[in-house]
Design an enzyme around this catalytic site. Structure first.
Site, PDB file in Angstrom:
ATOM      1  N   PRO A 160       0.926  -9.948  -3.127  1.00  0.00           N
ATOM      2  CA  PRO A 160       0.553  -9.722  -1.731  1.00  0.00           C
ATOM      3  C   PRO A 160      -0.769  -8.985  -1.634  1.00  0.00           C
ATOM      4  O   PRO A 160      -1.104  -8.182  -2.502  1.00  0.00           O
ATOM      5  CB  PRO A 160       1.711  -8.872  -1.190  1.00  0.00           C
ATOM      6  CG  PRO A 160       2.295  -8.224  -2.395  1.00  0.00           C
ATOM      7  CD  PRO A 160       2.095  -9.174  -3.539  1.00  0.00           C
ATOM      8  N   GLY A 162      -3.382  -6.461   0.482  1.00  0.00           N
ATOM      9  CA  GLY A 162      -3.558  -5.467   1.526  1.00  0.00           C
ATOM     10  C   GLY A 162      -5.011  -5.505   1.955  1.00  0.00           C
ATOM     11  O   GLY A 162      -5.728  -6.465   1.686  1.00  0.00           O
ATOM     12  N   PHE A 164      -8.562  -5.087   1.473  1.00  0.00           N
ATOM     13  CA  PHE A 164      -9.483  -4.964   0.336  1.00  0.00           C
ATOM     14  C   PHE A 164      -8.750  -4.707  -0.979  1.00  0.00           C
ATOM     15  O   PHE A 164      -9.274  -4.049  -1.852  1.00  0.00           O
ATOM     16  CB  PHE A 164     -10.494  -3.839   0.571  1.00  0.00           C
ATOM     17  CG  PHE A 164     -11.376  -4.073   1.751  1.00  0.00           C
ATOM     18  CD1 PHE A 164     -12.231  -5.152   1.793  1.00  0.00           C
ATOM     19  CD2 PHE A 164     -11.329  -3.213   2.826  1.00  0.00           C
ATOM     20  CE1 PHE A 164     -13.046  -5.364   2.897  1.00  0.00           C
ATOM     21  CE2 PHE A 164     -12.143  -3.422   3.930  1.00  0.00           C
ATOM     22  CZ  PHE A 164     -12.993  -4.503   3.954  1.00  0.00           C
ATOM     23  N   GLY A 165      -7.554  -5.232  -1.142  1.00  0.00           N
ATOM     24  CA  GLY A 165      -6.871  -4.987  -2.401  1.00  0.00           C
ATOM     25  C   GLY A 165      -5.632  -5.821  -2.574  1.00  0.00           C
ATOM     26  O   GLY A 165      -5.124  -6.424  -1.630  1.00  0.00           O
ATOM     27  N   VAL A 167      -1.616  -5.887  -4.318  1.00  0.00           N
ATOM     28  CA  VAL A 167      -0.528  -4.974  -4.639  1.00  0.00           C
ATOM     29  C   VAL A 167       0.301  -5.548  -5.779  1.00  0.00           C
ATOM     30  O   VAL A 167       0.705  -6.706  -5.741  1.00  0.00           O
ATOM     31  CB  VAL A 167       0.361  -4.715  -3.408  1.00  0.00           C
ATOM     32  CG1 VAL A 167       1.464  -3.724  -3.749  1.00  0.00           C
ATOM     33  CG2 VAL A 167      -0.471  -4.195  -2.246  1.00  0.00           C
ATOM     34  N   LYS A 182      -1.621  -0.500  -5.837  1.00  0.00           N
ATOM     35  CA  LYS A 182      -2.618  -1.255  -5.070  1.00  0.00           C
ATOM     36  C   LYS A 182      -3.960  -1.147  -5.768  1.00  0.00           C
ATOM     37  O   LYS A 182      -4.449  -0.048  -6.032  1.00  0.00           O
ATOM     38  CB  LYS A 182      -2.720  -0.710  -3.643  1.00  0.00           C
ATOM     39  CG  LYS A 182      -3.668  -1.490  -2.754  1.00  0.00           C
ATOM     40  CD  LYS A 182      -3.619  -0.983  -1.320  1.00  0.00           C
ATOM     41  CE  LYS A 182      -4.544  -1.790  -0.414  1.00  0.00           C
ATOM     42  NZ  LYS A 182      -4.485  -1.322   0.986  1.00  0.00           N
ATOM     43  N   ASP A 268      -3.365   0.494  12.760  1.00  0.00           N
ATOM     44  CA  ASP A 268      -3.018  -0.859  12.306  1.00  0.00           C
ATOM     45  C   ASP A 268      -1.504  -1.020  12.156  1.00  0.00           C
ATOM     46  O   ASP A 268      -1.015  -1.474  11.120  1.00  0.00           O
ATOM     47  CB  ASP A 268      -3.719  -1.161  10.977  1.00  0.00           C
ATOM     48  CG  ASP A 268      -3.932  -2.663  10.765  1.00  0.00           C
ATOM     49  OD1 ASP A 268      -3.799  -3.429  11.747  1.00  0.00           O
ATOM     50  OD2 ASP A 268      -4.235  -3.071   9.634  1.00  0.00           O
TER      51      ASP A 268
END
Length: 478
Positions: A160, A162, A164-165, A167, A182, A268
């Protein structure tokens, strides 16, 4: 030899003995007033030069001075990080130590970190993360695995994403502690990505365990929600039933109540940033989070995800913590219907941006589910109030009747104890053949009135009895 020649022979000897005779002869033929005037003139010229130097320093603009200070800070950061190269500087530390480390990393020139031969970082968790000789080696001391989704299997190697990254699931090889890891590329990393998780601890905020820098990636180790995100559950199982929504909403509101008490705006709130665990739900992804210094935060850029934004946030003229409450309201609609607000009435293919629609038509009360209870509809109307000053706070919503329904008003929920007494319950028939997908499975009877494809047993009832929230197979850990 004549007397005259004797005098001439003595003169050089006098000059040798008295080195200042030339100055003495000069002074004998000068007027003392001329000497005083010359000294005064010399001194006045020196003072003018000093004043000009001072005025030059004073003429430096504040921006130039700030730039000089910034350059000095970067040089210090560069020196500090350079000092750690080749020494395997992974250590246990306090929150202050961790924040100092991430600030050094975010301020250091990229080329100064390009040739690290060992990982560097600070860990907060001394119990479950074991540092060996100043190192915490990836794929040796801690293993990283692709994250396996709880409710379905989209294919091997799923990771998955996130902000800019990516996980991963991580496990310490010695303590066997499971964590989420992450990975954020160095060029996209900001100290704010970890600052709030490190500084503020609460049951409904994912706990941060430590930060490592290795191979141009920041590795953020944190509490793992192996139950997956609310978005994953919605995409796999369809709309959630109201008692599930009540449970998730209570968890999120407790986290928001804590953040808002410290004037922190998450910015967010949405299904993908709410992660489920066996007995709680936590908020994740604090990359857009800010802490207000006054009563209103005026942003320099647009923060959030379009469909969940509040009208005041869209305008970019200033907002406060109430924008998170509005986003939670839109998230509840998503949990009710399986779709974010607006998208069913205004497909993205026809409307590439929802900002104008939110500005003109918010709140999206037409998107509330038809089978929503009157109490929950009232809660949504107060959470989605267009005027922030009239919008309810997290504390007020936690006391709403909708989140504390009477037992007779709650849908019948089978507990595992009662299921064990009645061997005909569908759950028992599935225990021997657990699959990676529950999308097509019927977890309750047709006449129960519950929506198909939804996890009907609350996670608290399952805790300690049945490992419904499961991670990767044990064989993957070696």
């Amino acid at each position: 030899m004549s007397s005259g020649s004797r005098i001439c022979n003595k003169i050089p000897k006098m000059e040798y003995k008295n080195e200042n005779i030339g100055i003495e002869l000069l002074l004998a033929h000068m007027n003392i007033e001329d000497i005083i005037q010359a000294v005064d003139k010399f001194c006045s010229e020196g003072e003018e030069e000093e004043e000009s130097e001072t005025s030059f320093e004073d003429s430096l603009s504040q921006e130039d001075m700030d730039e000089n200070e910034e350059v000095t800070d970067i040089q210090k950061s560069h020196a500090s990080l350079t000092h750690t190269k080749g020494h395997g500087k992974v250590r246990y530390g306090s929150v202050t130590d961790l924040l100092s480390f991430v600030n050094l990393v975010s301020n250091a020139p990229a080329n100064s970190l390009s040739d690290l031969d060992e990982e560097i970082g600070v860990l907060l968790n001394k119990t479950n993360m074991v540092i060996k000789e100043g190192r915490y080696r990836i794929n040796s001391d801690v293993l990283l695995f692709p994250w396996k989704l709880t409710y379905r299997n989209p294919g091997p190697g799923h990771v998955p994403k996130g902000s800019f990254g990516k996980v991963h699931l991580a496990q310490d090889t010695e303590t066997r502690k499971r964590m989420a890891c992450k990975l954020i590329p160095l060029q996209n990393f900001r100290a704010a990505d970890v600052e709030f998780q490190a500084r503020f601890c609460h049951e409904n905020i994912a706990e941060l365990y430590g930060v490592l820098l290795w191979e141009q990636n920041l590795h953020l180790f944190m509490e793992a929600g192996e139950g997956g995100s609310v978005l994953e559950k919605l995409e796999s199982c369809g709309p959630m039933r109201e008692f599930e929504i009540i449970w998730v909403t209570q968890q999120v509101l407790r986290g928001l109540e804590y953040l808002h008490s410290h004037k922190i705006i998450h910015h967010d709130i949405k299904p993908s940033n709410i992660v489920l665990m066996s007995a709680k739900a936590v908020l994740v992804d604090f990359g857009l989070t800010v802490q207000m210094t006054g009563d209103v935060y005026i942003p320099r850029d647009l923060r959030g995800t379009e469909m969940y934004m509040s009208p005041e946030l869209v305008l970019c003229r200033g907002h406060n913590t109430k924008t998170d409450i509005y986003s939670l309201g839109t998230t509840i609609i998503h949990m009710q219907t399986g779709s974010p607000p607006w998208v069913r009435r205004y497909p993205r293919t026809a409307y590439p941006s929802y900002l104008y629609i939110i500005h003109k038509q918010a709140p999206p009360l037409e998107d509330i589910s038809e089978d929503c209870s009157p109490a929950m509809r009232g809660l949504l109307e107060r959470a989605l109030e267009r005027v922030p000053s009239r919008r309810s706070t997290a504390t007020e919503l936690l006391n709403e009747e909708a989140l504390h329904p009477h037992r007779e008003d709650q849908p019948r929920c089978w507990s595992l104890d009662s299921a064990l007494g009645e061997g005909t319950h569908p759950l028992l028939r599935q225990q021997s053949q657990v699959t990676d997908s529950t999308t097509d499975s019927t977890l309750y009877t047709e006449d129960s009135g519950k929506r198909k494809g939804s996890l009907y047993v609350d996670l608290g009832a399952l805790a300690g009895y049945y490992n419904f929230v499961r991670g990767p197979p044990t064989t993957e850990y070696g």
